[in-house]
Design a protein around this motif. Structure first.
Motif, PDB file in Angstrom:
ATOM      1  N   ASN A 107       0.510  -1.353  -0.018  1.00 19.29           N
ATOM      2  CA  ASN A 107      -0.269  -0.294  -0.153  1.00 19.29           C
ATOM      3  C   ASN A 107       0.468   1.422  -0.240  1.00 19.29           C
ATOM      4  OD1 ASN A 107      -1.960  -1.712  -0.180  1.00 19.29           O
ATOM      5  ND2 ASN A 107      -1.720  -1.206   2.442  1.00 19.29           N
ATOM      6  N   GLN A 161      -0.983   9.951  -7.508  1.00 20.85           N
ATOM      7  CA  GLN A 161      -1.006  11.185  -6.899  1.00 20.85           C
ATOM      8  C   GLN A 161      -0.072  11.818  -6.074  1.00 20.85           C
ATOM      9  OE1 GLN A 161      -4.151  11.880  -7.124  1.00 20.85           O
ATOM     10  NE2 GLN A 161      -4.309   9.859  -8.948  1.00 20.85           N
ATOM     11  N   SER A 162       1.104  12.053  -6.201  1.00 22.13           N
ATOM     12  CA  SER A 162       2.469  12.220  -5.007  1.00 22.13           C
ATOM     13  C   SER A 162       2.546  13.730  -5.974  1.00 22.13           C
ATOM     14  CB  SER A 162       2.687  11.659  -5.736  1.00 22.13           C
ATOM     15  OG  SER A 162       4.734  12.392  -4.802  1.00 22.13           O
ATOM     16  N   HIS A 165      -0.804   8.684  -1.056  1.00 24.80           N
ATOM     17  CA  HIS A 165      -1.065   6.880  -1.417  1.00 24.80           C
ATOM     18  C   HIS A 165      -2.307   7.213   0.135  1.00 24.80           C
ATOM     19  CE1 HIS A 165       2.616   6.435   0.491  1.00 24.80           C
ATOM     20  NE2 HIS A 165       2.445   5.615   2.277  1.00 24.80           N
ATOM     21  N   PHE A 207      -4.659   4.412  -1.584  1.00 26.55           N
ATOM     22  CA  PHE A 207      -3.663   3.011  -2.061  1.00 26.55           C
ATOM     23  C   PHE A 207      -3.921   1.810  -1.604  1.00 26.55           C
ATOM     24  CE2 PHE A 207      -0.545   1.780  -4.240  1.00 26.55           C
ATOM     25  CZ  PHE A 207      -1.108   1.511  -5.316  1.00 26.55           C
ATOM     26  N   CYS A 243       7.760   9.150  -3.646  1.00 26.78           N
ATOM     27  CA  CYS A 243       7.023   9.375  -2.523  1.00 26.78           C
ATOM     28  C   CYS A 243       7.118  10.761  -2.001  1.00 26.78           C
ATOM     29  CB  CYS A 243       6.349   8.377  -2.084  1.00 26.78           C
ATOM     30  SG  CYS A 243       5.623   7.734  -0.809  1.00 26.78           S
ATOM     31  N   CYS A 300       6.806   6.899  -6.144  1.00 27.24           N
ATOM     32  CA  CYS A 300       5.177   6.494  -5.668  1.00 27.24           C
ATOM     33  C   CYS A 300       4.585   5.447  -6.664  1.00 27.24           C
ATOM     34  CB  CYS A 300       4.719   8.095  -6.874  1.00 27.24           C
ATOM     35  SG  CYS A 300       3.297   8.406  -6.674  1.00 27.24           S
ATOM     36  N   ARG A 301       3.687   4.803  -6.234  1.00 24.17           N
ATOM     37  CA  ARG A 301       2.979   3.740  -6.944  1.00 24.17           C
ATOM     38  C   ARG A 301       1.589   4.446  -7.104  1.00 24.17           C
ATOM     39  NH1 ARG A 301       1.953  -1.464  -5.533  1.00 24.17           N
ATOM     40  NH2 ARG A 301       2.402  -2.044  -3.347  1.00 24.17           N
ATOM     41  N   CYS A 302       1.031   5.178  -6.469  1.00 28.03           N
ATOM     42  CA  CYS A 302      -0.360   5.786  -6.220  1.00 28.03           C
ATOM     43  C   CYS A 302      -0.958   6.216  -7.953  1.00 28.03           C
ATOM     44  CB  CYS A 302      -0.931   6.132  -4.822  1.00 28.03           C
ATOM     45  SG  CYS A 302      -0.406   7.729  -4.385  1.00 28.03           S
TER      46      CYS A 302
END
Length: 75
Positions: A19, A52-53, A63, A68, A59, A48-50
């Motif tokens: 997450n 939205q950063s 998240h 996320f 990141c 960042c993986r989501c």
């Protein structure tokens, strides 16, 4: 050095946080699609993986705010 030739670099480690971000540690250079280097210091970077950063590709903790959810595991 050629960033794609692992023989020219020490191996880096990538941890996929549940997450959360990818955390890359080791000898890495982070570049954009045109090969421009991102400026950062330290021995690890959280990417960042989501999506939205506000500080992409890094990141910024967003998240957690957007809920996320991703917990990949190898098969």
């Amino acid at each position: 050095p050629n960033i794609w030739n692992s023989q020219e670099r020490d191996m880096a480690d990538v941890k996929i946080n549940d997450n959360g971000p990818y955390v890359i540690s080791g000898d890495v250079t982070i570049v954009d699609a045109e090969g421009n280097k991102f400026s950062w210091t330290g021995s690890a970077a959280a990417l960042c993986r989501c999506g939205q950063s506000d500080n992409k590709p890094f990141c910024d903790g967003t998240h957690r705010k957007v809920g996320f959810s991703s917990e990949p595991r190898p098969e």
